[in-house]
Design an enzyme around this catalytic site. Sequence first.
Site, PDB file in Angstrom:
ATOM      1  N   SER A 133       0.825  -1.197   0.000  1.00 46.20           N
ATOM      2  CA  SER A 133       0.000   0.000   0.000  1.00 46.20           C
ATOM      3  C   SER A 133       0.872   1.264   0.000  1.00 46.20           C
ATOM      4  O   SER A 133       1.617   1.487  -0.957  1.00 46.20           O
ATOM      5  CB  SER A 133      -0.968  -0.041   1.187  1.00 46.20           C
ATOM      6  OG  SER A 133      -2.003   0.885   1.026  1.00 46.20           O
ATOM      7  N   ASP A 298      -8.517  -5.427  -6.151  1.00 45.64           N
ATOM      8  CA  ASP A 298      -8.270  -4.195  -5.395  1.00 45.64           C
ATOM      9  C   ASP A 298      -9.099  -3.078  -6.014  1.00 45.64           C
ATOM     10  O   ASP A 298      -9.031  -2.834  -7.227  1.00 45.64           O
ATOM     11  CB  ASP A 298      -6.774  -3.855  -5.453  1.00 45.64           C
ATOM     12  CG  ASP A 298      -6.351  -2.821  -4.418  1.00 45.64           C
ATOM     13  OD1 ASP A 298      -7.157  -1.916  -4.104  1.00 45.64           O
ATOM     14  OD2 ASP A 298      -5.212  -2.900  -3.935  1.00 45.64           O
ATOM     15  N   HIS A 327      -7.782  -5.114  -1.749  1.00 50.55           N
ATOM     16  CA  HIS A 327      -6.575  -4.430  -1.274  1.00 50.55           C
ATOM     17  C   HIS A 327      -5.931  -5.167  -0.109  1.00 50.55           C
ATOM     18  O   HIS A 327      -4.710  -5.221   0.005  1.00 50.55           O
ATOM     19  CB  HIS A 327      -6.911  -3.000  -0.863  1.00 50.55           C
ATOM     20  CG  HIS A 327      -5.701  -2.202  -0.482  1.00 50.55           C
ATOM     21  ND1 HIS A 327      -4.696  -1.922  -1.370  1.00 50.55           N
ATOM     22  CD2 HIS A 327      -5.316  -1.650   0.709  1.00 50.55           C
ATOM     23  CE1 HIS A 327      -3.741  -1.219  -0.760  1.00 50.55           C
ATOM     24  NE2 HIS A 327      -4.101  -1.061   0.501  1.00 50.55           N
TER      25      HIS A 327
END
Length: 351
Positions: A133, A298, A327
């Site tokens: 991330s 995602d 995600h």
Amino acid sequence: MDGFPMDYEMFDLGNFRLQGGATIRGARLAYKTYGELNAEKSNAIVYPTWYSGRHWDNEWLIGEGKALDPSKYFIIVPNMIGNGLSSSASNTPAPYNAGSFPNITFYDQVEAQHQLVSGKFGIETLALVTGWSMGAGQTYQWAVSYPDMVQRALPFCGSAKTSEHNFVFLEGVKAALQADAAFKNGCYTEQPTRGLRAVGRVYAGWGFSQAFYWDRVYEKMGFSARLGVDLAYSSLEDFLVGYWEGHFLGQRDANDLLTQLWTWQHGDVGATPGFDGDHIKALQSIKAKLIALPARKDLYFCPEDEEYASQYIPNGEVRVIPGVWGHFAGSGDNPVDAAYIDSVAKELLER
């Protein structure tokens, strides 16, 4: 914030000047290391933290027999500036305290980390930089800022430039937090808990995919190596409260979250000095062997975005993490996804 485990060290950054022009005086970078640096100083790996995460949240990918094996590598996990351990809104004295904490770019984050890596440890080459991330955003930034230093890069579930769609999602997170009357424009004396709970609810619709909810995976999530517990929730509401609200209420400071959110929203390797805002030119400068690992479902770091970016990276490649976790395929909470990420990291390190 009180209650953090004191299993980390602090690196003094001194008067740390930011890309935006402000200077954090007496700035500090919190970090933890795993393993030993070899005599040649050639076995170092940098593994930055992610939005709201701290170094211990990265430990699921570190261990004997894993790609990030402390018996082979010297792994450095720097905590992002703004995450509550390194210099942050919650621990910086006036005048840059609370809501007045300055904006931090990914470039700033990596410059601080580079001071630690080169200044304290004398490391001139990195075997790997990796992260999930926002950790992936820092991975890309490392590869652009120090192309001759980074040999390999494995950004997972992240991007080199934050998309407008992602920016808008984060506007919802920010608005939910700031709408709490207790927030008081960042000058609160107690955490705005209603706002923090609302952030969890907003995030819940984005962190996992539609298919995750169709299949009610939250009822049988299994053992989380990151959290060290079995994750199984008795209902959707139990999941929203127990997993999501609990996450943001768990020793997260509202101003710290907003600091990290600004960094994320303005992520762009093209903002690196020398590239004049041209992110394609910045991607073309990367020399590392790079495998991007987006997750198939995602909702805000889409595989298509990474496939677009990869065409400009000379040694770039894209692999897609399968499954329905979206995600959070990169969180370490799903053993199947964790094993997939680890296997690709092993392959990359063997190159």
